[in-house]
Design an enzyme around this catalytic site. Structure first.
Site, short mmCIF file in Angstrom:
data_model
loop_
_atom_site.label_atom_id
_atom_site.label_comp_id
_atom_site.label_asym_id
_atom_site.label_seq_id
_atom_site.Cartn_x
_atom_site.Cartn_y
_atom_site.Cartn_z
N GLY A 13 47.52 -11.04 -17.43
CA GLY A 13 47.56 -10.36 -18.72
C GLY A 13 47.64 -11.27 -19.94
O GLY A 13 48.12 -10.85 -20.99
N SER A 14 47.13 -12.51 -19.82
CA SER A 14 47.24 -13.39 -20.99
C SER A 14 46.36 -12.89 -22.15
O SER A 14 46.72 -13.07 -23.32
CB SER A 14 46.91 -14.84 -20.63
OG SER A 14 45.54 -15.00 -20.35
N ASN A 15 45.24 -12.26 -21.83
CA ASN A 15 44.42 -11.70 -22.92
C ASN A 15 45.11 -10.50 -23.57
O ASN A 15 45.04 -10.31 -24.78
CB ASN A 15 43.02 -11.33 -22.41
CG ASN A 15 42.12 -12.55 -22.31
OD1 ASN A 15 41.64 -13.04 -23.33
ND2 ASN A 15 41.93 -13.05 -21.11
N ARG A 64 37.77 5.07 -5.89
CA ARG A 64 37.57 4.86 -7.32
C ARG A 64 37.69 6.15 -8.13
O ARG A 64 38.16 6.14 -9.27
CB ARG A 64 36.19 4.24 -7.51
CG ARG A 64 35.88 3.84 -8.90
CD ARG A 64 34.74 2.87 -8.94
NE ARG A 64 33.50 3.40 -8.42
CZ ARG A 64 32.34 2.74 -8.43
NH1 ARG A 64 32.29 1.52 -8.89
NH2 ARG A 64 31.25 3.29 -7.96
N MET A 89 39.73 -6.12 -12.58
CA MET A 89 38.84 -6.57 -11.51
C MET A 89 38.26 -5.42 -10.67
O MET A 89 38.00 -5.61 -9.48
CB MET A 89 39.55 -7.60 -10.63
CG MET A 89 39.90 -8.86 -11.38
SD MET A 89 38.45 -9.61 -12.20
CE MET A 89 39.17 -11.12 -12.85
N ILE A 91 35.14 -2.39 -10.57
CA ILE A 91 33.86 -2.02 -11.19
C ILE A 91 33.94 -0.54 -11.54
O ILE A 91 34.21 0.30 -10.68
CB ILE A 91 32.70 -2.30 -10.22
CG1 ILE A 91 32.65 -3.80 -9.93
CG2 ILE A 91 31.39 -1.80 -10.80
CD1 ILE A 91 31.77 -4.17 -8.75
N LEU A 92 33.73 -0.22 -12.82
CA LEU A 92 33.75 1.19 -13.24
C LEU A 92 32.49 1.87 -12.73
O LEU A 92 31.41 1.26 -12.68
CB LEU A 92 33.83 1.27 -14.76
CG LEU A 92 35.15 0.74 -15.36
CD1 LEU A 92 35.02 0.57 -16.87
CD2 LEU A 92 36.32 1.67 -15.02
N ASN A 106 34.33 -5.79 -22.61
CA ASN A 106 34.83 -6.66 -21.54
C ASN A 106 34.75 -8.12 -21.98
O ASN A 106 33.91 -8.48 -22.79
CB ASN A 106 33.98 -6.47 -20.28
CG ASN A 106 34.47 -7.30 -19.10
OD1 ASN A 106 35.68 -7.40 -18.85
ND2 ASN A 106 33.55 -7.91 -18.36
N HIS A 108 34.44 -12.05 -20.31
CA HIS A 108 34.11 -12.74 -19.06
C HIS A 108 34.13 -14.26 -19.30
O HIS A 108 33.59 -14.72 -20.31
CB HIS A 108 32.74 -12.29 -18.55
CG HIS A 108 32.42 -12.92 -17.23
ND1 HIS A 108 33.02 -12.52 -16.05
CD2 HIS A 108 31.63 -13.97 -16.92
CE1 HIS A 108 32.59 -13.28 -15.06
NE2 HIS A 108 31.74 -14.16 -15.55
C1 GAR Z 1 40.08 -13.78 -17.86
O1 GAR Z 1 39.68 -15.12 -17.76
C2 GAR Z 1 38.89 -12.86 -17.95
O2 GAR Z 1 37.82 -13.41 -18.65
C3 GAR Z 1 38.54 -12.67 -16.49
O3 GAR Z 1 39.78 -12.50 -15.88
C4 GAR Z 1 40.73 -13.32 -16.55
C5 GAR Z 1 41.98 -12.49 -16.78
O4 GAR Z 1 43.02 -13.29 -17.27
N1 GAR Z 1 37.64 -11.57 -16.28
C6 GAR Z 1 36.65 -11.60 -15.40
O5 GAR Z 1 36.45 -12.52 -14.63
C7 GAR Z 1 35.77 -10.36 -15.40
N2 GAR Z 1 34.68 -10.52 -14.51
P1 GAR Z 1 44.30 -12.64 -17.93
O6 GAR Z 1 44.82 -11.58 -16.94
O7 GAR Z 1 45.26 -13.77 -18.07
O8 GAR Z 1 43.91 -12.02 -19.24
#
Ligand code: GAR
Length: 200
Positions: A13-15, A64, A89, A91-92, A106, A108
């Protein structure tokens, strides 16, 4: 007027944290209406609870459909039309994406269309690319695919380890995701600005 957004996570969850910081600092025209996760053990979910955010565990154990039904119930309950995927992670389904067309964004950790999937950073690193990066896009029916809203390149320097690259990519993510979400909330899908301008 701040737009309610739902944020979906599966991991640390850093984002989510970066988005919350931006919202708290008044840099994002949004408030986090709820945080949903398919993973009850996601560290980001614990963090969200500690922050006093509303959290929902989405039950994907029986498929799902059930998980997405719960998600739609949460969207109705919290009056939320915009969804932000931040390391979600799953897929919707095509049905879900069709019903919420243009309303899901999203992030990536690669320069799409290169290296989609769950291991974008590692696969780019192992391939030996010298430039990779981060992509923010509107979600369509395909995985890590849809109109691109923002991209930023990250250079792989001589001697960089996978961890170095991960750190650099995450640093860029935390910077561009809040800014791009804010612009998306203001303008909608701005992925084709020149085409838009040419339409009378
Ligand atoms: C992030 O790097 C994001 O870009 C990636 O998961 C990580 C989640 O990090 N997403 C994907 O790979 C989508 N295909 P976080 O939980 O620390 O935010």
């Amino acid at each position: 007027m701040r737009t309610p957004i739902g944020i979906l996570i599966s991991g640390r969850g850093s984002n989510l944290m970066a988005i919350k910081s931006a919202a708290d600092a008044g840099l994002l025209r949004a408030h986090i209406a709820f945080v949903g996760s398919d993973n009850p053990a996601a560290p980001g979910l614990t963090w969200a609870r500690e922050q006093g955010l509303q959290t929902i565990e989405l039950d994907y154990s029986s498929g799902r459909l059930r998980g997405e039904e719960q998600l739609e119930q949460a969207m109705v309950y919290y009056d939320t039309h915009h969804l932000v995927l931040a390391g979600f992670m799953r897929i919707l389904s095509e049905r879900f994406v069709e019903r919420h067309k243009g309303m899901i964004i999203n992030i990536h950790p690669s320069l799409l269309p290169s290296f989609p999937g769950k291991k974008g950073i590692e696969e780019a690193f192992r391939y030996g690319v010298k430039v990779t990066g981060v992509t923010v896009h509107i979600v369509d029916e395909q995985v890590d695919h849809g109109p691109i809203l923002a991209q930023e390149a990250v250079t792989v320097e001589e001697g960089d380890t996978l961890q170095d690259l991960e750190d650099k990519i995450h640093g860029v993510e935390h910077k561009i995701y809040p800014v791009t979400i804010d612009r998306w909330l203001e303008e909608g899908d701005f992925s084709l600005p020149r085409l838009r301008r040419s339409i009378p």
